[in-house]
Enzyme design. Structure first.
Site, mmCIF file in Angstrom:
data_model
loop_
_atom_site.group_PDB
_atom_site.id
_atom_site.type_symbol
_atom_site.label_atom_id
_atom_site.label_comp_id
_atom_site.label_asym_id
_atom_site.label_seq_id
_atom_site.Cartn_x
_atom_site.Cartn_y
_atom_site.Cartn_z
ATOM 1 N N GLY A 251 -0.403 36.203 15.587
ATOM 2 C CA GLY A 251 -1.171 37.432 15.720
ATOM 3 C C GLY A 251 -2.501 37.397 14.991
ATOM 4 O O GLY A 251 -3.350 38.273 15.191
ATOM 5 N N THR B 199 6.264 40.527 10.362
ATOM 6 C CA THR B 199 5.655 39.215 10.622
ATOM 7 C C THR B 199 4.237 39.449 11.128
ATOM 8 O O THR B 199 3.911 40.550 11.588
ATOM 9 C CB THR B 199 6.415 38.401 11.695
ATOM 10 O OG1 THR B 199 6.136 38.957 12.990
ATOM 11 C CG2 THR B 199 7.914 38.376 11.452
ATOM 12 N N CYS B 200 3.417 38.417 11.069
ATOM 13 C CA CYS B 200 2.091 38.484 11.698
ATOM 14 C C CYS B 200 2.132 37.657 12.983
ATOM 15 O O CYS B 200 1.179 36.966 13.327
ATOM 16 C CB CYS B 200 0.994 38.018 10.752
ATOM 17 S SG CYS B 200 1.269 36.393 10.016
ATOM 18 N N SER B 201 3.263 37.748 13.681
ATOM 19 C CA SER B 201 3.453 37.038 14.947
ATOM 20 C C SER B 201 3.505 38.038 16.099
ATOM 21 O O SER B 201 3.880 39.198 15.912
ATOM 22 C CB SER B 201 4.756 36.232 14.910
ATOM 23 O OG SER B 201 5.080 35.736 16.194
#
Length: 577
Positions: free
Chosen positions: A348, A398-400
């Protein structure tokens, strides 16, 4: 060997930075900024390096198809970018590597058009080529309320913008650079300011950064701590400890400590109880960074000189979260809330140039690396919910953008928890529209509405995912949570995509048009000039409308293509199962 170098090239500084990134596998900011947060190269070099990295996945594909002999890989990337994708489609200066690239220019361009057909239809002088295909986000700045306040920060920025008597005699252009810097309040996260994503913004904020009054933290990254304190129906108990399981570099930890400090300041009861936040990281280097930053950001006394016995203490541990057992290690026996942001793909992140070419939530369904990460994430989440008997709430993030790391992990946890845990829709983000992605029907619509998703291409901040879990209970004690959305204050408006590139272009055209009319009305031959100006304004307005319609049509087409792709992937997944 026929290897080319060009050490005297004007592109050498950017090439050197690229070489360091390739060799060390570190990020651009880590290479370009020193420990004091100062830029060690020119702004031009930094911007050039950033543009090249943004396009690196595409350049790699081209170089796999067309072999270009070069000893200096970093410089090769820079020159190739300038030749194929740069604003002038040309390389300044001379040198052997430039001559080699020009010899192979037709092959390189053919490869580019094959891999990215859209470039074939773009004019070499098109000004919107880079802005339409790649995402830029504003500069988000979180005020560190442990040390300062939003009012104090704004006051210092205003004071900096007002030139002293001595400075008034200097060039007015220097004054304008700081006084004209626009800023807004974020509409979702309190004490977060929004600035334009420019190098001058970073320079103007430097004093506030070094005095620990502000933290350069992206908006979506603030969601974790915000949800921990203000996401649930009841405020968290201040009698138990908090734990940030994967804490380094410490932005989320500091934010959590700041929110808890604000709550302590707001309570009328005098208490000598110390609220503890445990911050863990198993990497020795990252732990040392975490320790240093927490000392700077949470131990610095308030600037207004106010002293208080109420304190939030951040205790850093060089430990692996999965090895922590609160039953044998009494250090963590009082933990009642866990913030878990484990290692993820980082898909992301706008700065993640390896994932930038493919941010489809379902695109990595059978990727071994993503599956491995997903297994680790589930293991960490299961450890948080199973092995800490006093824990009542867990915030997973998460930064996904990939489903496997987000909804997939949440689904696995709920299926394995024996109905002991439930999802909660964050009260503090009730106005956030983007919710969980329905991929296999494993989560109900009600559960999906509890999940927060951020799309980096549409939401003006880095991609992110948040899930709030609470242990099921018949009744809940504690103070009712009354979270108030940020509002315009001190003459600062709420941010509403004012820094969006397409809006800026339209505003610019509109301003130029109105300025032209105003000038014409004041000039000799008023009526004739006025009619001419009105005609020009009409033409510009019509052109602006065409651009807007064309952009809207393109966005709608992209949306439909994305939906079709998701449907195809879902069907393929069904067949494979």
């Amino acid at each position: 060997n026929n290897l080319f170098t060009m050490s005297s090239s004007p592109y050498s500084p950017a090439g050197n930075i690229l070489n360091q990134i390739i060799k060390t596998k570190k990020g651009l900011k880590t290479i370009a900024y020193n420990k004091d947060g100062e830029l060690t190269c020119s702004k031009t070099t930094y911007a050039q390096s950033s543009h090249v990295l943004q396009h690196k996945p595409l350049l790699d594909k081209i170089l796999r198809e067309v072999q270009v002999p070069a000893k200096n890989k970093g410089l090769l990337y820079v020159l190739l970018y300038e030749l194929l994708l740069g604003p002038n489609k040309a390389i300044r200066g001379g040198g052997a590597l430039k001559r080699q690239l020009l010899k192979q220019q037709e092959q390189l361009q053919a490869s580019l058009f094959k891999l990215q057909p859209s470039f074939a239809n773009k004019s070499a002088t098109s000004s919107d080529q880079s802005s339409s295909d790649y995402v830029t986000i504003p500069r988000y700045v979180r005020v560190n309320t442990i040390v300062s306040s939003t009012e104090q920060v704004l006051s210092q920025l205003d004071a900096k913008a007002q030139p002293s008597k001595k400075k008034k005699k200097q060039s007015s252009s220097q004054e304008a650079s700081s006084s004209s810097m626009p800023r807004y309040m974020d509409p979702h996260v309190a004490n977060v300011l929004v600035f334009p994503p420019t190098a001058s913004t970073r320079a103007n904020l430097q004093d506030l950064v070094t005095s620990h009054q502000v933290v350069l933290q992206d908006k979506s990254s603030c969601f974790s701590a915000l949800c921990m304190v203000h996401g649930f129906d009841r405020l968290p108990s201040m009698e138990g400890d908090f734990l940030d399981a994967c804490a380094a570099p410490g932005n989320k930890t500091c934010h959590l400590a700041a929110l808890l400090t604000e709550r302590l300041r707001a309570t009328s009861k005098s208490s000598k109880h110390e609220v503890v936040v445990h911050a863990l990281d198993k990497s020795k280097d990252r732990f040392q960074l975490l320790q240093r930053r927490m000392k700077e950001l949470t131990d610095t006394p308030p600037l207004d000189g106010t002293a208080t016995t109420k304190k939030v203490s951040v205790r850093c541990h060089n430990s692996d979260f999965l090895s922590i057992n609160p039953e044998t290690d009494k250090t963590f026996s009082k933990v009642t809330a866990i913030m878990l942001d484990p290692s993820c793909s980082g898909s992301g992140m706008i700065s993640n140039h390896q994932e930038a070419m493919d941010r489809d939530p379902l695109s990595k369904a059978k990727n071994d690396r993503i599956q491995s990460l997903s297994n680790f994430q589930f293991q960490a989440l299961q450890h948080a919910t199973s092995n800490f008997p006093k824990v009542q709430r867990v915030v997973y993030s998460t930064c996904s953008v990939y489903v496997q790391e987000n909804e997939g992990v949440v689904q696995r946890l709920l299926e394995s928890s024996n109905d002991e845990w439930e999802l909660v829709a964050p009260k503090c983000l009730e106005h956030w529209e983007r919710r969980g992605f329905d991929h296999e029907g494993g989560l109900s619509q009600e559960q999906l509405q509890c999940l927060i998703r951020v799309n980096p291409e549409e939401d003006g901040t880095n991609g992110f995912f948040v899930a709030c879990f609470q242990r099921k209970a018949k009744s809940r004690k504690g103070t009712k949570n009354h979270y108030e959305k940020p509002s315009a204050t001190n003459g600062i408006e709420l941010y509403d995509n004012q820094f969006d590139a397409s809006k800026e272009q339209q505003v610019s055209k509109s301003t130029e048009s109105s300025t032209g009319v105003e000038k014409a009305s004041k000039s000799p031959g008023n009526n004739k000039s006025k009619r001419k100006a009105e005609a020009i304004e009409g033409e510009q307005s019509e052109e602006s409308n065409k651009v807007s319609k064309k952009r809207a049509k393109k966005l709608e087409w992209k949306k439909k293509q994305r939906e079709k792709k998701l449907q195809r992937l879902a069907k393929q997944q069904e067949k494979s199962e």
